[in-house]
Design a protein around this motif. Structure first.
Motif, PDB file in Angstrom:
ATOM      1  N   GLN A  19       0.817  -1.209   0.000  1.00 53.03           N
ATOM      2  CA  GLN A  19       0.000   0.000   0.000  1.00 53.03           C
ATOM      3  C   GLN A  19       0.849   1.256   0.000  1.00 53.03           C
ATOM      4  OE1 GLN A  19      -3.386  -0.425  -0.315  1.00 53.03           O
ATOM      5  NE2 GLN A  19      -2.664  -2.553  -0.530  1.00 53.03           N
ATOM      6  N   LYS A  20       2.157   1.090   0.087  1.00 50.61           N
ATOM      7  CA  LYS A  20       3.074   2.224   0.074  1.00 50.61           C
ATOM      8  C   LYS A  20       4.238   1.910  -0.872  1.00 50.61           C
ATOM      9  CE  LYS A  20       2.081   4.073   4.691  1.00 50.61           C
ATOM     10  NZ  LYS A  20       2.663   4.534   5.979  1.00 50.61           N
ATOM     11  N   PRO A  21       5.037   2.931  -1.210  1.00 48.25           N
ATOM     12  CA  PRO A  21       6.205   2.674  -2.073  1.00 48.25           C
ATOM     13  C   PRO A  21       7.115   1.607  -1.479  1.00 48.25           C
ATOM     14  CG  PRO A  21       5.820   5.027  -1.906  1.00 48.25           C
ATOM     15  CD  PRO A  21       4.870   4.385  -0.943  1.00 48.25           C
ATOM     16  N   ILE A  22       7.792   0.877  -2.343  1.00 47.48           N
ATOM     17  CA  ILE A  22       8.703  -0.189  -1.916  1.00 47.48           C
ATOM     18  C   ILE A  22      10.127   0.342  -2.056  1.00 47.48           C
ATOM     19  CG2 ILE A  22       9.423  -2.571  -2.291  1.00 47.48           C
ATOM     20  CD1 ILE A  22       6.708  -2.988  -3.716  1.00 47.48           C
ATOM     21  N   HIS A  23      10.887   0.269  -0.978  1.00 48.49           N
ATOM     22  CA  HIS A  23      12.221   0.877  -1.011  1.00 48.49           C
ATOM     23  C   HIS A  23      13.360  -0.133  -0.954  1.00 48.49           C
ATOM     24  CE1 HIS A  23      13.142   0.224   3.274  1.00 48.49           C
ATOM     25  NE2 HIS A  23      11.866   0.474   3.501  1.00 48.49           N
ATOM     26  N   SER A  24      13.075  -1.424  -0.729  1.00 51.48           N
ATOM     27  CA  SER A  24      14.164  -2.402  -0.729  1.00 51.48           C
ATOM     28  C   SER A  24      13.620  -3.808  -0.932  1.00 51.48           C
ATOM     29  CB  SER A  24      14.967  -2.345   0.580  1.00 51.48           C
ATOM     30  OG  SER A  24      14.164  -2.710   1.678  1.00 51.48           O
ATOM     31  N   VAL A  25      14.507  -4.709  -1.375  1.00 47.69           N
ATOM     32  CA  VAL A  25      14.168  -6.121  -1.549  1.00 47.69           C
ATOM     33  C   VAL A  25      15.329  -6.948  -1.014  1.00 47.69           C
ATOM     34  CG1 VAL A  25      12.813  -5.628  -3.626  1.00 47.69           C
ATOM     35  CG2 VAL A  25      15.203  -6.363  -3.851  1.00 47.69           C
ATOM     36  N   SER A  26      15.092  -8.241  -0.776  1.00 44.64           N
ATOM     37  CA  SER A  26      16.155  -9.135  -0.324  1.00 44.64           C
ATOM     38  C   SER A  26      15.888 -10.535  -0.846  1.00 44.64           C
ATOM     39  CB  SER A  26      16.225  -9.143   1.215  1.00 44.64           C
ATOM     40  OG  SER A  26      17.244 -10.023   1.657  1.00 44.64           O
ATOM     41  N   TRP A  27      16.888 -11.114  -1.506  1.00 41.33           N
ATOM     42  CA  TRP A  27      16.772 -12.452  -2.075  1.00 41.33           C
ATOM     43  C   TRP A  27      17.078 -13.506  -1.017  1.00 41.33           C
ATOM     44  CZ3 TRP A  27      14.907 -13.458  -6.869  1.00 41.33           C
ATOM     45  CH2 TRP A  27      14.874 -12.399  -7.785  1.00 41.33           C
ATOM     46  N   SER A  28      16.336 -14.604  -1.019  1.00 45.87           N
ATOM     47  CA  SER A  28      16.620 -15.710  -0.111  1.00 45.87           C
ATOM     48  C   SER A  28      17.957 -16.335  -0.501  1.00 45.87           C
ATOM     49  CB  SER A  28      15.511 -16.765  -0.172  1.00 45.87           C
ATOM     50  OG  SER A  28      15.471 -17.371  -1.456  1.00 45.87           O
ATOM     51  N   PRO A  29      18.617 -17.041   0.424  1.00 48.08           N
ATOM     52  CA  PRO A  29      19.918 -17.647   0.111  1.00 48.08           C
ATOM     53  C   PRO A  29      19.905 -18.550  -1.115  1.00 48.08           C
ATOM     54  CG  PRO A  29      19.556 -17.688   2.477  1.00 48.08           C
ATOM     55  CD  PRO A  29      18.272 -17.202   1.856  1.00 48.08           C
ATOM     56  N   ASN A  30      18.768 -19.239  -1.373  1.00 46.52           N
ATOM     57  CA  ASN A  30      18.700 -20.112  -2.548  1.00 46.52           C
ATOM     58  C   ASN A  30      18.030 -19.445  -3.752  1.00 46.52           C
ATOM     59  OD1 ASN A  30      16.002 -20.042  -1.832  1.00 46.52           O
ATOM     60  ND2 ASN A  30      15.880 -22.214  -1.258  1.00 46.52           N
ATOM     61  N   ASP A  31      17.700 -18.148  -3.624  1.00 48.55           N
ATOM     62  CA  ASP A  31      17.097 -17.356  -4.704  1.00 48.55           C
ATOM     63  C   ASP A  31      15.709 -17.837  -5.122  1.00 48.55           C
ATOM     64  OD1 ASP A  31      19.239 -15.546  -4.957  1.00 48.55           O
ATOM     65  OD2 ASP A  31      20.331 -16.932  -6.258  1.00 48.55           O
ATOM     66  N   GLU A  32      15.078 -18.673  -4.306  1.00 45.50           N
ATOM     67  CA  GLU A  32      13.744 -19.162  -4.650  1.00 45.50           C
ATOM     68  C   GLU A  32      12.634 -18.264  -4.105  1.00 45.50           C
ATOM     69  OE1 GLU A  32      13.532 -23.177  -3.317  1.00 45.50           O
ATOM     70  OE2 GLU A  32      14.997 -23.917  -4.804  1.00 45.50           O
ATOM     71  N   GLU A  33      12.977 -17.385  -3.163  1.00 40.03           N
ATOM     72  CA  GLU A  33      11.990 -16.478  -2.587  1.00 40.03           C
ATOM     73  C   GLU A  33      12.565 -15.075  -2.505  1.00 40.03           C
ATOM     74  OE1 GLU A  33      10.510 -18.027   1.094  1.00 40.03           O
ATOM     75  OE2 GLU A  33       9.884 -19.939   0.200  1.00 40.03           O
ATOM     76  N   LEU A  34      11.663 -14.098  -2.360  1.00 37.25           N
ATOM     77  CA  LEU A  34      12.067 -12.698  -2.338  1.00 37.25           C
ATOM     78  C   LEU A  34      11.278 -11.955  -1.271  1.00 37.25           C
ATOM     79  CD1 LEU A  34      13.718 -10.434  -3.949  1.00 37.25           C
ATOM     80  CD2 LEU A  34      11.532  -9.987  -5.124  1.00 37.25           C
TER      81      LEU A  34
END
Length: 571
Positions: free
Chosen positions: A307-322
Motif C-alpha cells: 500500500q506504500k512505495p517499496i524501497h528495498s528487496v532481499s533475495w533468499s539464500p537459494n534465490d527461490e523467494e524474495l
C-alpha cells in the motif's frame, strides 16, 4: 527517491641442419659446432666474469644455482625425470646433496631407522625441526606396522621411539587409541611420497626445495600483476607469455538494454545471488522480477500488494523467494517461480523499515520504526526481538553469513555491529550522516554512503578500520546507494543525483568510469554476482539501465518490445 534530513614476431624455432649446426632463436643467427668446439668468432666475445655467472636475469637479483635447482625440481614434479637429470648433469648444479638424496631414498623405501639417522647428517641446525621431522617418520613407521597387524612392533615404536620425541601428550593419546582396535580404527596410511611432501614443509628450503616452489613463484607474479591492473575484470586465464594488462573495455560502460515497465521512480535494484534474476522496487508500489536470459532481461513477475512505495528487496539464500519492504508498512515474502505472496510480516503500532534473510533461509530479520530489530519464522511468528536504539526509520539491515553479527544504522552517523549470541555491540562512527551501507560478499568489508558525497570503506574484522574513500558522485537530498562488484568485487559502483553512474577501483580509490544515460537521479546500482560484465542502475526517470561491455552485441537490437528498450550504445 525518498529524501534524507604491436603484433608479436612469429615464433622462431630451433632448427638442426644436415651438417649439425644449431640456429639460435634470439633474432640473430650465430652458429656453433654441436660437439662444443670453438666457433670462428669466439675470440671476439667478451668472457663472462665469475660474478656474472652466479646470477641470471637483467636485474642481477636471481641466483643462478637457486634458479637451476628450482627448475630441476619443477621438472621432476611434472614427471620429466630424464629432463631433470639432464639439467643437473649439464649445469653441474645438483638438485640436492648426496645426503639429502640418500635420506629421500630411505623414506621412499620405508627404511625408517636409517631415515631418522640420516636426518641428522644433512645439515639441520634446528633441533626442533629434527625432532618434528623424526616424529613424522616414526608415526609413519607406527601406522605401517598397524596396517600389517604387527601390533607389538607398533607398540614398541610408540613407547620407545615416538613418546620420548613427541612433546604433545594429546598426540600420544591419539596414537595410543589406535592400538585398541587397529583393524577398525586405523586411518588409511598416507603414501610415502605424501610423507616426503610433509617433511619438505618442515625442512629448510636450502636443504630440500619445497614442492611446487616454481609454480608458487609464478602464481605470485601473476597475482601481483593482476592486482596492479586497474581494469582487471576478466575470468580468462592469464598468460605467461606477456605481462598482464586489461583495458577499460572489460568494464561495463555501455547501455545494452533499458527496462521501462515501472510507472514511478525506481528506488532499488538487486540481482539474485546466482545472477539469474533482477528485482526492482519502485514508488509505484510494485516490485518487478526480471529474468536474465541470453537475449537480455525480460519480465517474469510484477508483484503487487503493498500500500506504500517499496524501497528495498532481499533475495533468499537459494534465490527461490524474495522479500519486499514497503516504507514503514510491512514486509512481504514472495515465491519467485509463481509470483505468489507467501506471507505478510507486520507488527501492531510499528512499521517495518528494512528486511534481510537469516543465513539458511529459515528466518527473516526486520528493523522497525520503533528502532527495534525482530526475527521472524517464515510463518510470521516473531521469535526474537532486540529493543533499544538498534535502528532508525531510514535504515539498512544485514547479517553476516555465520548468523552472528547483525548490522544496522542505529544513529544518524553510526553503524551498529551487534553480536546476536554475546550481545556485544561494536560501532562504526562517522562525522557525517549515513544514508546506506553494503556488506562485501566475504563479510570482511562494509561500504558506507554518507550525505557529504563520500563513500567510505571499512574493514570490520575485529576492531573496525577505515581503509578507503570514493568521491566524485553527487548527493544532496536523496538516498543514493553504492555496491561492490566486478570480478572478486574489485570495483565500487554508485548512483548519483547528476543522473550518472560512477565506478571506482576498490583498492586504489581511483575513478574508472562515469556512465551517462539516465535523465533523473540514479538511486541504486547492482553488479551481477555471476557476470562481472553486467551492471544495473535504477533511476527517478522510471527506468532501469543494464550496462555491458563496449563491444557491440548482436543480441541487442534497437527498438521497443514489451516495455523493454534494446539499444546499441546510444542514450
Amino acid at each position: 527517491m525518498g529524501g534524507v534530513d604491436d603484433e608479436e614476431p612469429a615464433l622462431k624455432r630451433m632448427k638442426i641442419s644436415l651438417n649439425g649446426i644449431v640456429g639460435l632463436s634470439n633474432g640473430s643467427s650465430s652458429v656453433e659446432p654441436v660437439g662444443g668446439g670453438l666457433s670462428s668468432d669466439s675470440m671476439a666475445r667478451t668472457l663472462p666474469s665469475k660474478e656474472d655467472e652466479q646470477v641470471v636475469g637483467s636485474k642481477g637479483v636471481i641466483k643462478r644455482d637457486e634458479f637451476v635447482r628450482i627448475i630441476a625440481k619443477a621438472l621432476y614434479s611434472l614427471g620429466y625425470r630424464k629432463s631433470g637429470e639432464r639439467l643437473e648433469e649439464e649445469s653441474g648444479i645438483a638438485l640436492h646433496s648426496p645426503g639429502v638424496n640418500l635420506f629421500t631414498q630411505h623414506v621412499l623405501d620405508g627404511n625408517w631407522d636409517e631415515s631418522v639417522a640420516t636426518l641428522r647428517k644433512i645439515g639441520l641446525t634446528d633441533e626442533t625441526v629434527v625432532r618434528s621431522a623424526s616424529c613424522l617418520i616414526l608415526e609413519q613407521k607406527f601406522f605401517e606396522f598397524l596396517n600389517r597387524e604387527k601390533v607389538m612392533e607398533a607398540l614398541k615404536t610408540l613407547r620407545e621411539e615416538i613418546t620420548p620425541l613427541c612433546s604433545y601428550s594429546s598426540r600420544i593419546r591419539e596414537l595410543s587409541s589406535c592400538m585398541v582396535s587397529p583393524k577398525q580404527d586405523v586411518v588409511k596410511v598416507r603414501s610415502r611420497s605424501k610423507l616426503l611432501e610433509e617433511l619438505q614443509k618442515l625442512l629448510p628450503p636450502t636443504v630440500m626445495i619445497p614442492e611446487k616452489r616454481l609454480e608458487h613463484l609464478v602464481e605470485q607474479a601473476l597475482i601481483l600483476q593482476q592486482e596492479a591492473c586497474p581494469f582487471h575484470n576478466s575470468m580468462d586465464m592469464m598468460s605467461l607469455y606477456s605481462d598482464h594488462h586489461c583495458g577499460k573495455d572489460l568494464i561495463p560502460s555501455r547501455t545494452v538494454q533499458i527496462l521501462e515497465k515501472h510507472d514511478g521512480e525506481v528506488w532499488f535494484v538487486q540481482f539474485s545471488h546466482n545472477g539469474k534474476y533482477l528485482a526492482s522496487a519502485s514508488n509505484d508500489q510494485t516490485t518487478i522480477i526480471w529474468e536474465v536470459g541470453v537475449n537480455g532481461l525480460s519480465i517474469k513477475h510484477r508483484l503487487s500488494g503493498h500500500q506504500k512505495p517499496i524501497h528495498s528487496v532481499s533475495w533468499s539464500p537459494n534465490d527461490e523467494e524474495l522479500l519486499t519492504c514497503g516504507v514503514e508498512e510491512c514486509v512481504r515474502r514472495w515465491d519467485v517461480s509463481t509470483g505468489k505472496c507467501l506471507q505478510i510480516y507486520e507488527k501492531a503500532g510499528a512499521g517495518l523499515v528494512s528486511c534481510t534473510w537469516f543465513p539458511g533461509g529459515k528466518h527473516i530479520l526486520s528493523s522497525l520504526s520503533d528502532k527495534s530489530i525482530c526475527m521472524w519464522e517464515l510463518d510470521g511468528k516473531e521469535v526474537e526481538s532486540w529493543k533499544g536504539q538498534k535502528s532508525l526509520k531510514i535504515s539498512d539491515l544485514d547479517i553476516t553469513d555465520d548468523g552472528e553479527v547483525i548490522l544496522s544504522i542505529c544513529k544518524p552517523n553510526t553503524v551498529l555491529l551487534f553480536n546476536r549470541e554475546t550481545k556485544v555491540e561494536r560501532f562504526i562512527e562517522e562525522n557525517q550522516t549515513l544514508t546506506s551501507f553494503s556488506l562485501s560478499k566475504d563479510n570482511k568489508f562494509l561500504l558506507v554512503d554518507l550525505l557529504n558525497q563520500e563513500i567510505h570503506l571499512w574493514n570490520i574484522e575485529g576492531d573496525a578500520k577505515f581503509v578507503g574513500m570514493y568521491k566524485g558522485h553527487q548527493r544532496a537530498r536523496y538516498i543514493i546507494r553504492s555496491c561492490f562488484g566486478g570480478l572478486k568485487q574489485a570495483f565500487i559502483a554508485s548512483g548519483s543525483e547528476d543522473s550518472q553512474v560512477y565506478i571506482w577501483h576498490r583498492s586504489s580509490g581511483e575513478p574508472i568510469e562515469t556512465l551517462p544515460g539516465h535523465s533523473g537521479s540514479v538511486n541504486s546500482v547492482s553488479w551481477n554476482p555471476a557476470n562481472p560484465h553486467m551492471l544495473a542502475s535504477a533511476s527517478d526517470d522510471r527506468t532501469i539501465r543494464i550496462w555491458g561491455l563496449n563491444s557491440l552485441n548482436k543480441k541487442y537490437q534497437n527498438g521497443h518490445s514489451n516495455g523493454i528498450h534494446y539499444c546499441n550504445g546510444g542514450t
